[in-house]
Design a protein around this motif. Structure first.
Motif, PDB file in Angstrom:
ATOM      1  N   SER A  77       0.832  -1.209   0.000  1.00 42.66           N
ATOM      2  CA  SER A  77       0.000   0.000   0.000  1.00 42.66           C
ATOM      3  C   SER A  77       0.865   1.256   0.000  1.00 42.66           C
ATOM      4  N   ASN A  78       2.093   1.140   0.521  1.00 42.29           N
ATOM      5  CA  ASN A  78       2.991   2.297   0.563  1.00 42.29           C
ATOM      6  C   ASN A  78       3.685   2.545  -0.770  1.00 42.29           C
ATOM      7  N   TYR A  79       4.038   1.466  -1.495  1.00 40.41           N
ATOM      8  CA  TYR A  79       4.860   1.618  -2.698  1.00 40.41           C
ATOM      9  C   TYR A  79       4.125   1.410  -4.018  1.00 40.41           C
ATOM     10  N   ALA A  80       2.865   0.961  -3.976  1.00 36.07           N
ATOM     11  CA  ALA A  80       2.147   0.657  -5.226  1.00 36.07           C
ATOM     12  C   ALA A  80       2.077   1.858  -6.161  1.00 36.07           C
ATOM     13  N   MET A  82       4.199   4.107  -6.592  1.00 30.96           N
ATOM     14  CA  MET A  82       5.494   4.386  -7.192  1.00 30.96           C
ATOM     15  C   MET A  82       5.878   3.339  -8.240  1.00 30.96           C
ATOM     16  N   GLN A  83       5.122   2.247  -8.276  1.00 38.83           N
ATOM     17  CA  GLN A  83       5.432   1.146  -9.192  1.00 38.83           C
ATOM     18  C   GLN A  83       4.237   0.913 -10.114  1.00 38.83           C
ATOM     19  N   SER A  84       3.890   1.952 -10.869  1.00 42.46           N
ATOM     20  CA  SER A  84       2.666   1.912 -11.663  1.00 42.46           C
ATOM     21  C   SER A  84       2.640   0.741 -12.646  1.00 42.46           C
ATOM     22  N   GLU A  85       3.822   0.346 -13.152  1.00 39.89           N
ATOM     23  CA  GLU A  85       3.862  -0.747 -14.130  1.00 39.89           C
ATOM     24  C   GLU A  85       3.546  -2.097 -13.474  1.00 39.89           C
ATOM     25  N   MET A  86       3.662  -2.154 -12.126  1.00 40.27           N
ATOM     26  CA  MET A  86       3.369  -3.400 -11.420  1.00 40.27           C
ATOM     27  C   MET A  86       2.098  -3.311 -10.585  1.00 40.27           C
ATOM     28  N   ALA A  87       1.388  -2.187 -10.713  1.00 40.07           N
ATOM     29  CA  ALA A  87       0.192  -1.976  -9.903  1.00 40.07           C
ATOM     30  C   ALA A  87      -0.867  -3.037 -10.176  1.00 40.07           C
ATOM     31  N   LEU A  88      -1.013  -3.427 -11.440  1.00 40.43           N
ATOM     32  CA  LEU A  88      -2.022  -4.433 -11.782  1.00 40.43           C
ATOM     33  C   LEU A  88      -1.709  -5.775 -11.128  1.00 40.43           C
ATOM     34  N   LEU A  89      -0.425  -6.076 -11.018  1.00 37.07           N
ATOM     35  CA  LEU A  89      -0.020  -7.314 -10.346  1.00 37.07           C
ATOM     36  C   LEU A  89      -0.413  -7.270  -8.868  1.00 37.07           C
ATOM     37  N   VAL A  90      -0.241  -6.108  -8.239  1.00 33.17           N
ATOM     38  CA  VAL A  90      -0.648  -5.936  -6.845  1.00 33.17           C
ATOM     39  C   VAL A  90      -2.157  -6.131  -6.705  1.00 33.17           C
ATOM     40  N   ILE A  91      -2.907  -5.493  -7.601  1.00 33.67           N
ATOM     41  CA  ILE A  91      -4.366  -5.593  -7.564  1.00 33.67           C
ATOM     42  C   ILE A  91      -4.821  -7.034  -7.740  1.00 33.67           C
ATOM     43  N   ASN A  92      -4.213  -7.733  -8.693  1.00 35.62           N
ATOM     44  CA  ASN A  92      -4.574  -9.140  -8.915  1.00 35.62           C
ATOM     45  C   ASN A  92      -4.277  -9.992  -7.678  1.00 35.62           C
ATOM     46  N   THR A  93      -3.151  -9.700  -7.019  1.00 35.68           N
ATOM     47  CA  THR A  93      -2.784 -10.432  -5.803  1.00 35.68           C
ATOM     48  C   THR A  93      -3.822 -10.208  -4.707  1.00 35.68           C
ATOM     49  N   LEU A 110      -9.013  -6.527   1.385  1.00 38.72           N
ATOM     50  CA  LEU A 110      -9.946  -5.471   0.978  1.00 38.72           C
ATOM     51  C   LEU A 110      -9.480  -4.114   1.486  1.00 38.72           C
ATOM     52  N   ARG A 111      -9.012  -4.077   2.721  1.00 41.49           N
ATOM     53  CA  ARG A 111      -8.523  -2.810   3.290  1.00 41.49           C
ATOM     54  C   ARG A 111      -7.311  -2.295   2.523  1.00 41.49           C
ATOM     55  N   CYS A 112      -6.410  -3.211   2.166  1.00 46.00           N
ATOM     56  CA  CYS A 112      -5.222  -2.812   1.400  1.00 46.00           C
ATOM     57  C   CYS A 112      -5.617  -2.339   0.006  1.00 46.00           C
ATOM     58  N   LEU A 113      -6.523  -3.065  -0.647  1.00 44.31           N
ATOM     59  CA  LEU A 113      -7.001  -2.677  -1.974  1.00 44.31           C
ATOM     60  C   LEU A 113      -7.604  -1.280  -1.933  1.00 44.31           C
ATOM     61  N   CYS A 114      -8.337  -1.007  -0.878  1.00 43.44           N
ATOM     62  CA  CYS A 114      -8.993   0.295  -0.712  1.00 43.44           C
ATOM     63  C   CYS A 114      -7.980   1.421  -0.490  1.00 43.44           C
ATOM     64  N   SER A 115      -6.824   1.084   0.076  1.00 42.83           N
ATOM     65  CA  SER A 115      -5.826   2.114   0.405  1.00 42.83           C
ATOM     66  C   SER A 115      -4.880   2.423  -0.749  1.00 42.83           C
ATOM     67  N   LEU A 116      -4.934   1.629  -1.814  1.00 42.67           N
ATOM     68  CA  LEU A 116      -3.997   1.842  -2.923  1.00 42.67           C
ATOM     69  C   LEU A 116      -4.243   3.182  -3.609  1.00 42.67           C
ATOM     70  N   ARG A 117      -3.182   3.864  -3.932  1.00 44.38           N
ATOM     71  CA  ARG A 117      -3.262   5.133  -4.663  1.00 44.38           C
ATOM     72  C   ARG A 117      -2.691   4.907  -6.062  1.00 44.38           C
ATOM     73  N   VAL A 118      -3.476   4.217  -6.877  1.00 43.20           N
ATOM     74  CA  VAL A 118      -3.038   3.927  -8.247  1.00 43.20           C
ATOM     75  C   VAL A 118      -4.151   4.302  -9.219  1.00 43.20           C
ATOM     76  N   ASN A 119      -3.775   4.494 -10.480  1.00 45.62           N
ATOM     77  CA  ASN A 119      -4.752   4.875 -11.494  1.00 45.62           C
ATOM     78  C   ASN A 119      -5.781   3.759 -11.718  1.00 45.62           C
ATOM     79  N   ASN A 120      -7.006   4.165 -11.966  1.00 38.93           N
ATOM     80  CA  ASN A 120      -8.091   3.233 -12.317  1.00 38.93           C
ATOM     81  C   ASN A 120      -8.414   2.224 -11.216  1.00 38.93           C
ATOM     82  N   ILE A 121      -8.092   2.554  -9.957  1.00 36.06           N
ATOM     83  CA  ILE A 121      -8.359   1.614  -8.870  1.00 36.06           C
ATOM     84  C   ILE A 121      -9.865   1.379  -8.691  1.00 36.06           C
TER      85      ILE A 121
END
Length: 256
Positions: A77-80, A82-93, A110-121
């Motif tokens: 949730s802290n680094y997602a 900054m790693q936009s190219e891997m954000a989808l991998l985080v979301i899938n996980t 669910l709480r972590c997914l909600c805290s992500l600051r990535v595009n199209n979340i």
């Protein structure tokens, strides 16, 4: 310079931790794996850049150890962002973990997914939250209710489109007191005075909250009592009924 030596030393440690996180033999020793992750999260909280370990920390989420998983989620949730190219991998996980049989894993994911600051979340967040509102676990339900506020921040239109106020309103009769308290808080946050009117405009809800007042923690009791203070009884009988429910609370020693 001393500062440069410190940075070089930490870079060396990051390389060492990357190697250890990739070492399959360490997976057999949960306490050793935890110790490595504690160092990662500890350095992260000190402001040291631990983003080079992003791939390793994503892979580390594939564990049954809840302590390790919590630390992974905190890191992601802290680094997602900054790693936009891997954000989808985080979301899938996180989406995969949201379907785990362990309710704690589902709620934390669910709480972590909600805290992500990535595009199209938003497109990945709405369905899990809606499903979470009706999850068998109260931990997941109370988490999902608070995630609705995050959805509101991203897009107010989703709230009426998915009837989220109605779904939260239904949770006022939930068997778990913390779910009920979160539902009251969310209604007030989402709708302001209209949310308050929804609550105090229904006497049966007020009576139900009063009947369960002892079940709530102190913070939730303060929230519930604030709502009840806005209720206008229609008769002296109603007024005395409410006072009887509140008799013990009114004599409570806690000033809050």
């Amino acid at each position: 310079a001393p500062g440069g030596l410190f940075v070089d030393h930490k870079k060396g440690e990051v390389t060492e931790m990357k190697s250890k996180l990739r070492d399959s033999s360490i997976d057999k020793d949960p306490m050793q794996k935890r110790a490595i992750m504690e160092r990662v999260v500890g350095y992260m909280t000190l402001g040291i850049d631990m983003s080079p370990l992003f791939s390793e920390m994503i892979m580390a989420t594939a564990t049954k150890d809840l302590v390790q998983k919590k630390m992974c989620y905190l890191y992601l949730s802290n680094y997602a962002s900054m790693q936009s190219e891997m954000a989808l991998l985080v979301i899938n996980t996180l989406q995969k973990d949201f379907h785990d049989e362990d309710p704690m894993v589902r709620g934390l994911a669910l709480r972590c997914l909600c805290s992500l600051r990535v595009n199209n979340i938003l497109e990945y967040l709405v369905d899990p939250v809606v499903k979470g509102l009706n999850d068998p676990s109260p931990y997941v339900r109370k988490t999902a209710i608070m995630c609705v506020l995050r959805i509101r921040d991203l897009s107010e239109d989703i709230i009426p489109d998915r009837q989220l106020v109605h779904q939260i309103y239904n949770r006022l009769s939930d068997r778990d007191p913390q779910v009920v308290a979160n539902a009251v808080h969310a209604l007030l946050e989402l709708q302001g005075r209209s949310g308050l009117s929804l609550l105090i405009g229904n006497k049966s809800i007020i009576i139900r909250l009063l009947q369960r007042i002892k079940e709530f923690n102190e913070w939730s009791q303060c929230l519930i009592l604030d709502v009840i203070s806005e209720f206008k009884p229609n008769s002296d009988d109603e007024r005395f009924e409410i006072m009887n429910f509140l008799d013990e609370r009114l004599s409570h020693g806690n000033s809050s």
